[in-house]
Motif scaffolding. Structure first.
Motif, PDB file in Angstrom:
ATOM      1  N   UNK A   6       0.812  -1.216   0.000  1.00 13.55           N
ATOM      2  CA  UNK A   6       0.000   0.000   0.000  1.00 13.55           C
ATOM      3  C   UNK A   6       0.844   1.264   0.000  1.00 13.55           C
ATOM      4  N   UNK A   7       1.899   1.300   0.812  1.00 10.78           N
ATOM      5  CA  UNK A   7       2.759   2.480   0.858  1.00 10.78           C
ATOM      6  C   UNK A   7       3.542   2.644  -0.448  1.00 10.78           C
ATOM      7  N   UNK A   8       3.973   1.528  -1.033  1.00  7.53           N
ATOM      8  CA  UNK A   8       4.668   1.604  -2.321  1.00  7.53           C
ATOM      9  C   UNK A   8       3.742   2.190  -3.381  1.00  7.53           C
ATOM     10  N   UNK A   9       2.476   1.757  -3.375  1.00  9.78           N
ATOM     11  CA  UNK A   9       1.507   2.275  -4.329  1.00  9.78           C
ATOM     12  C   UNK A   9       1.227   3.753  -4.063  1.00  9.78           C
ATOM     13  N   UNK A  10       1.157   4.127  -2.781  1.00  6.00           N
ATOM     14  CA  UNK A  10       0.924   5.525  -2.408  1.00  6.00           C
ATOM     15  C   UNK A  10       2.051   6.420  -2.914  1.00  6.00           C
ATOM     16  N   UNK A  11       3.293   5.971  -2.746  1.00  5.62           N
ATOM     17  CA  UNK A  11       4.430   6.735  -3.252  1.00  5.62           C
ATOM     18  C   UNK A  11       4.392   6.878  -4.771  1.00  5.62           C
ATOM     19  N   UNK A  12       4.036   5.779  -5.430  1.00  6.97           N
ATOM     20  CA  UNK A  12       4.000   5.793  -6.901  1.00  6.97           C
ATOM     21  C   UNK A  12       2.924   6.736  -7.423  1.00  6.97           C
ATOM     22  N   UNK A  13       1.744   6.698  -6.781  1.00 10.32           N
ATOM     23  CA  UNK A  13       0.626   7.515  -7.254  1.00 10.32           C
ATOM     24  C   UNK A  13       0.773   8.982  -6.845  1.00 10.32           C
ATOM     25  N   UNK A  14       1.190   9.206  -5.599  1.00  9.09           N
ATOM     26  CA  UNK A  14       1.198  10.571  -5.073  1.00  9.09           C
ATOM     27  C   UNK A  14       2.490  11.337  -5.234  1.00  9.09           C
ATOM     28  N   UNK A  15       3.599  10.638  -5.463  1.00  6.77           N
ATOM     29  CA  UNK A  15       4.893  11.324  -5.477  1.00  6.77           C
ATOM     30  C   UNK A  15       5.765  10.935  -6.667  1.00  6.77           C
ATOM     31  N   UNK A  16       5.171  10.364  -7.688  1.00 11.02           N
ATOM     32  CA  UNK A  16       5.960   9.879  -8.820  1.00 11.02           C
ATOM     33  C   UNK A  16       6.636  11.005  -9.598  1.00 11.02           C
ATOM     34  N   UNK A  17       6.033  12.211  -9.569  1.00 14.60           N
ATOM     35  CA  UNK A  17       6.603  13.318 -10.339  1.00 14.60           C
ATOM     36  C   UNK A  17       7.968  13.745  -9.808  1.00 14.60           C
ATOM     37  N   UNK A  18       8.209  13.487  -8.547  1.00 10.17           N
ATOM     38  CA  UNK A  18       9.494  13.869  -7.962  1.00 10.17           C
ATOM     39  C   UNK A  18      10.515  12.755  -7.982  1.00 10.17           C
ATOM     40  N   UNK A  19      10.232  11.646  -8.650  1.00 11.75           N
ATOM     41  CA  UNK A  19      11.138  10.489  -8.680  1.00 11.75           C
ATOM     42  C   UNK A  19      11.699  10.275 -10.080  1.00 11.75           C
ATOM     43  N   UNK A  20      12.928   9.787 -10.111  1.00 10.04           N
ATOM     44  CA  UNK A  20      13.508   9.449 -11.410  1.00 10.04           C
ATOM     45  C   UNK A  20      13.112   8.018 -11.792  1.00 10.04           C
ATOM     46  N   UNK A  21      13.536   7.578 -12.963  1.00 11.04           N
ATOM     47  CA  UNK A  21      13.134   6.260 -13.465  1.00 11.04           C
ATOM     48  C   UNK A  21      13.630   5.127 -12.574  1.00 11.04           C
ATOM     49  N   UNK A  22      14.834   5.276 -12.015  1.00  4.46           N
ATOM     50  CA  UNK A  22      15.373   4.228 -11.131  1.00  4.46           C
ATOM     51  C   UNK A  22      14.505   4.052  -9.892  1.00  4.46           C
ATOM     52  N   UNK A  23      14.082   5.182  -9.296  1.00  4.90           N
ATOM     53  CA  UNK A  23      13.244   5.115  -8.092  1.00  4.90           C
ATOM     54  C   UNK A  23      11.898   4.471  -8.403  1.00  4.90           C
ATOM     55  N   UNK A  24      11.312   4.837  -9.541  1.00  3.13           N
ATOM     56  CA  UNK A  24      10.028   4.245  -9.928  1.00  3.13           C
ATOM     57  C   UNK A  24      10.170   2.749 -10.197  1.00  3.13           C
ATOM     58  N   UNK A  25      11.287   2.355 -10.777  1.00  3.55           N
ATOM     59  CA  UNK A  25      11.527   0.934 -11.030  1.00  3.55           C
ATOM     60  C   UNK A  25      11.656   0.163  -9.728  1.00  3.55           C
ATOM     61  N   UNK A  26      12.326   0.789  -8.734  1.00  7.10           N
ATOM     62  CA  UNK A  26      12.474   0.146  -7.418  1.00  7.10           C
ATOM     63  C   UNK A  26      11.102  -0.037  -6.769  1.00  7.10           C
ATOM     64  N   UNK A  27      10.243   0.979  -6.865  1.00  7.88           N
ATOM     65  CA  UNK A  27       8.891   0.863  -6.313  1.00  7.88           C
ATOM     66  C   UNK A  27       8.113  -0.262  -6.990  1.00  7.88           C
ATOM     67  N   UNK A  28       8.281  -0.370  -8.311  1.00 10.22           N
ATOM     68  CA  UNK A  28       7.596  -1.432  -9.041  1.00 10.22           C
ATOM     69  C   UNK A  28       8.064  -2.804  -8.577  1.00 10.22           C
TER      70      UNK A  28
END
Length: 204
Positions: A6-28
């Motif tokens: 749930x927290x991983x999804x929250x970060x992806x949905x609510x804060x993805x604009x401030x993350x680079x591709x590596x961070x988004x890949x880690x969340x995935x």
């Protein structure tokens, strides 16, 4: 695990604009592994439960059980484009929960491994005296002959399953359910290609 996903999804949905591709890949990866671990825990708990339920007094309508499973898997079947054909299914004095688990494991397995070539998955059964047999048949790539003796081992993933999601527990659960009801599960090659999974049980 639910909180982690749930927290991983929250970060992806609510804060993805401030993350680079590596961070988004880690969340995935966190989400994917969280779902995988959740599925494994649920499968292991289901496997451990087999043998704790008593036979019902009246036979269970296996056709009704399968229809319920197909309804539950509706979205997955639609997205995969797979058609399931249901034939004759004998009644059996067995736990409706365990029968549903058995059919769901076999049908999901067929969709995962053999549901992409447009051919239907066939579900049916037969009765011979006090022995009841159910089958789930696909027309996919099949299972190598050298792997068929191990396919019901917990956590075993054959050559065809290396790149397909799954925990390796589903077929072990099917075998345990069959043995609990005095039978066994096995796999045969479908004529023309594919796999036919059989589950035999004793009526009483």
């Amino acid at each position: 695990l639910t909180a982690l996903i749930g927290f991983a999804d929250l970060l992806k949905v609510g804060h993805s604009q401030g993350m680079d591709e590596d961070a988004l890949e880690i969340l995935a990866v966190i989400e994917k592994q969280g779902h995988r671990m959740t599925a494994m825990i649920e499968d292991l708990l289901a496997l451990a439960m087999v043998g704790t339920l008593e036979r019902p007094d009246k036979p269970v309508d296996a056709d009704e059980v399968v229809n319920g499973v197909l309804l539950e898997l509706g979205d997955q079947l639609v997205s995969s484009g797979v058609m399931v054909q249901v034939g004759f299914l004998p009644e059996l004095r067995a736990s409706e929960t365990l029968l549903a688990q058995m059919f769901q494991n076999l049908i999901v397995n067929a969709v995962r491994y053999a549901g992409t070539n447009g051919n239907p998955i066939e579900v049916g059964g037969e009765q011979e005296g006090t022995r009841v047999r159910f089958y789930v048949r696909d027309h996919g790539p099949g299972i190598p002959a050298e792997e068929r003796s191990r396919i019901f081992e917990a956590f075993f993933r054959g050559a065809t399953g290396k790149n397909i999601a799954g925990t390796g527990v589903g077929l072990a659960s099917v075998q345990k359910i069959a043995r609990f009801y005095g039978g066994k599960a096995w796999v045969e090659e479908t004529p023309g290609g594919g796999s036919t999974f059989w589950v035999e049980m004793a009526e009483a």
